[in-house]
Design a protein around this motif. Structure first.
Motif, PDB file in Angstrom:
ATOM      1  N   SER A   8      43.002  33.461 181.754  1.00  0.00           N
ATOM      2  CA  SER A   8      44.121  32.697 182.325  1.00  0.00           C
ATOM      3  C   SER A   8      43.885  31.197 182.199  1.00  0.00           C
ATOM      4  N   GLN A   9      42.639  30.764 182.409  1.00  0.00           N
ATOM      5  CA  GLN A   9      42.341  29.340 182.262  1.00  0.00           C
ATOM      6  C   GLN A   9      42.501  28.896 180.807  1.00  0.00           C
ATOM      7  N   SER A  10      42.054  29.718 179.864  1.00  0.00           N
ATOM      8  CA  SER A  10      42.216  29.384 178.444  1.00  0.00           C
ATOM      9  C   SER A  10      43.689  29.297 178.082  1.00  0.00           C
ATOM     10  N   SER A  11      44.499  30.228 178.590  1.00  0.00           N
ATOM     11  CA  SER A  11      45.947  30.184 178.339  1.00  0.00           C
ATOM     12  C   SER A  11      46.563  28.932 178.952  1.00  0.00           C
ATOM     13  N   GLY A  12      46.080  28.551 180.125  1.00  0.00           N
ATOM     14  CA  GLY A  12      46.566  27.335 180.776  1.00  0.00           C
ATOM     15  C   GLY A  12      46.239  26.090 179.966  1.00  0.00           C
ATOM     16  N   LEU A  13      45.037  26.045 179.399  1.00  0.00           N
ATOM     17  CA  LEU A  13      44.677  24.916 178.534  1.00  0.00           C
ATOM     18  C   LEU A  13      45.587  24.850 177.314  1.00  0.00           C
ATOM     19  N   GLU A  14      45.857  25.987 176.712  1.00  0.00           N
ATOM     20  CA  GLU A  14      46.744  26.021 175.549  1.00  0.00           C
ATOM     21  C   GLU A  14      48.139  25.537 175.930  1.00  0.00           C
ATOM     22  N   ALA A  15      48.611  25.892 177.119  1.00  0.00           N
ATOM     23  CA  ALA A  15      49.926  25.423 177.564  1.00  0.00           C
ATOM     24  C   ALA A  15      49.939  23.904 177.703  1.00  0.00           C
ATOM     25  N   ILE A  16      48.865  23.335 178.219  1.00  0.00           N
ATOM     26  CA  ILE A  16      48.784  21.878 178.347  1.00  0.00           C
ATOM     27  C   ILE A  16      48.790  21.227 176.969  1.00  0.00           C
ATOM     28  N   VAL A  17      48.033  21.798 176.031  1.00  0.00           N
ATOM     29  CA  VAL A  17      47.990  21.245 174.677  1.00  0.00           C
ATOM     30  C   VAL A  17      49.378  21.283 174.052  1.00  0.00           C
ATOM     31  N   ARG A  18      50.094  22.365 174.242  1.00  0.00           N
ATOM     32  CA  ARG A  18      51.430  22.487 173.649  1.00  0.00           C
ATOM     33  C   ARG A  18      52.418  21.499 174.261  1.00  0.00           C
ATOM     34  N   LEU A  19      52.207  21.145 175.530  1.00  0.00           N
ATOM     35  CA  LEU A  19      53.120  20.219 176.198  1.00  0.00           C
ATOM     36  C   LEU A  19      52.796  18.757 175.905  1.00  0.00           C
ATOM     37  N   THR A  20      51.598  18.497 175.424  1.00  0.00           N
ATOM     38  CA  THR A  20      51.176  17.123 175.185  1.00  0.00           C
ATOM     39  C   THR A  20      50.600  16.998 173.792  1.00  0.00           C
ATOM     40  N   GLY A  21      50.869  15.917 173.147  1.00  0.00           N
ATOM     41  CA  GLY A  21      50.154  15.463 171.968  1.00  0.00           C
ATOM     42  C   GLY A  21      50.064  16.287 170.702  1.00  0.00           C
ATOM     43  N   ARG A  22      50.121  17.576 170.721  1.00  0.00           N
ATOM     44  CA  ARG A  22      49.948  18.363 169.494  1.00  0.00           C
ATOM     45  C   ARG A  22      50.946  19.507 169.497  1.00  0.00           C
ATOM     46  N   PRO A  23      52.125  19.263 168.962  1.00  0.00           N
ATOM     47  CA  PRO A  23      53.115  20.343 168.999  1.00  0.00           C
ATOM     48  C   PRO A  23      52.780  21.429 167.977  1.00  0.00           C
ATOM     49  N   SER A  24      53.019  22.648 168.349  1.00  0.00           N
ATOM     50  CA  SER A  24      52.947  23.746 167.391  1.00  0.00           C
ATOM     51  C   SER A  24      54.293  23.798 166.693  1.00  0.00           C
ATOM     52  N   LEU A  25      54.267  23.857 165.378  1.00  0.00           N
ATOM     53  CA  LEU A  25      55.513  23.908 164.625  1.00  0.00           C
ATOM     54  C   LEU A  25      55.932  25.358 164.455  1.00  0.00           C
ATOM     55  N   LEU A  26      57.175  25.649 164.792  1.00  0.00           N
ATOM     56  CA  LEU A  26      57.709  26.982 164.573  1.00  0.00           C
ATOM     57  C   LEU A  26      58.177  27.068 163.126  1.00  0.00           C
ATOM     58  N   ILE A  27      57.638  28.041 162.400  1.00  0.00           N
ATOM     59  CA  ILE A  27      57.961  28.196 160.985  1.00  0.00           C
ATOM     60  C   ILE A  27      59.037  29.268 160.839  1.00  0.00           C
ATOM     61  N   GLN A  28      60.094  28.926 160.087  1.00  0.00           N
ATOM     62  CA  GLN A  28      61.162  29.874 159.783  1.00  0.00           C
ATOM     63  C   GLN A  28      61.620  29.639 158.349  1.00  0.00           C
TER      64      GLN A  28
END
Length: 186
Positions: free
Chosen positions: A27-47
């Motif tokens: 859960s903590q690792s998932s929380g860190l990933e959520a913070i990363v996604r909300l700040t500074g490094r967007p994950s690009l959705l590929i379509q």
């Protein structure tokens, strides 16, 4: 969302206090990933072989590089490990040579087992790299991981090399590897 971010805050505190000795829950690792996604490094959705929308802070540089990014998408894929349950993916990898993919050390360690002087895939695990996994798209091009060529011994160097099957489960061949800086003419 609030609970996930709270887990991330707890993880940040744990890492700040203990550094590399920090032991994080899932859960903590998932929380860190959520913070990363909300700040500074967007994950690009590929379509459809291109990236979808961006975030306002990244619009200008990403749109300027759109053609270059689209050229590398075919050689980047999702590392799948169905044995972990849903959603079944654990990271990404890119083709660095004809049948070699580079991924993160921490990703490979999820299915790696130390063996004699190297590494092997844990018994019962079937990792693959899917070069067609796209957001809200059904297409797949899964290449089995045949071998763990190497995992960097230093945990701070988060790199691992995987050998992929040259043909996917659906019969597609591997695309061209990405050109690395050392491959360019000087």
């Amino acid at each position: 969302a609030a609970a996930l971010l709270e887990e991330g805050r707890g993880a940040l505190a744990e890492v700040a206090a203990k550094g590399l000795a920090a032991s994080l829950t899932t859960s903590q690792s998932s929380g860190l990933e959520a913070i990363v996604r909300l700040t500074g490094r967007p994950s690009l959705l590929i379509q459809d072989g291109d990236f979808a929308q961006t975030t306002p802070d990244w619009d200008e540089p990403l749109l300027a590089a759109r053609a270059r990014i689209a050229n590398v998408i075919a050689s980047v894929g999702r590392v799948n490990l169905p044995e972990i349950g849903s959603p079944g993916y654990v990271g990404t990898a890119f083709l660095a040579a004809a049948d070699l993919a580079l991924t993160n050390r921490h990703v490979a360690m999820l299915f790696a087992q130390s063996h004699q002087s190297g590494w092997r895939i844990r018994t019962g695990y079937t990792p693959s790299v899917d070069l067609k996994a796209e957001h809200d798209r059904p297409g797949r091009q899964e290449h089995r991981v045949l071998e763990i060529v190497d995992i960097h011994p230093d945990p701070l160097v988060d790199l691992a090399i995987l050998r992929l099957a040259p043909q996917s489960s659906g019969g597609s061949r591997l695309p061209a590897p990405l050109a690395l800086n050392s491959d360019r003419a000087r």
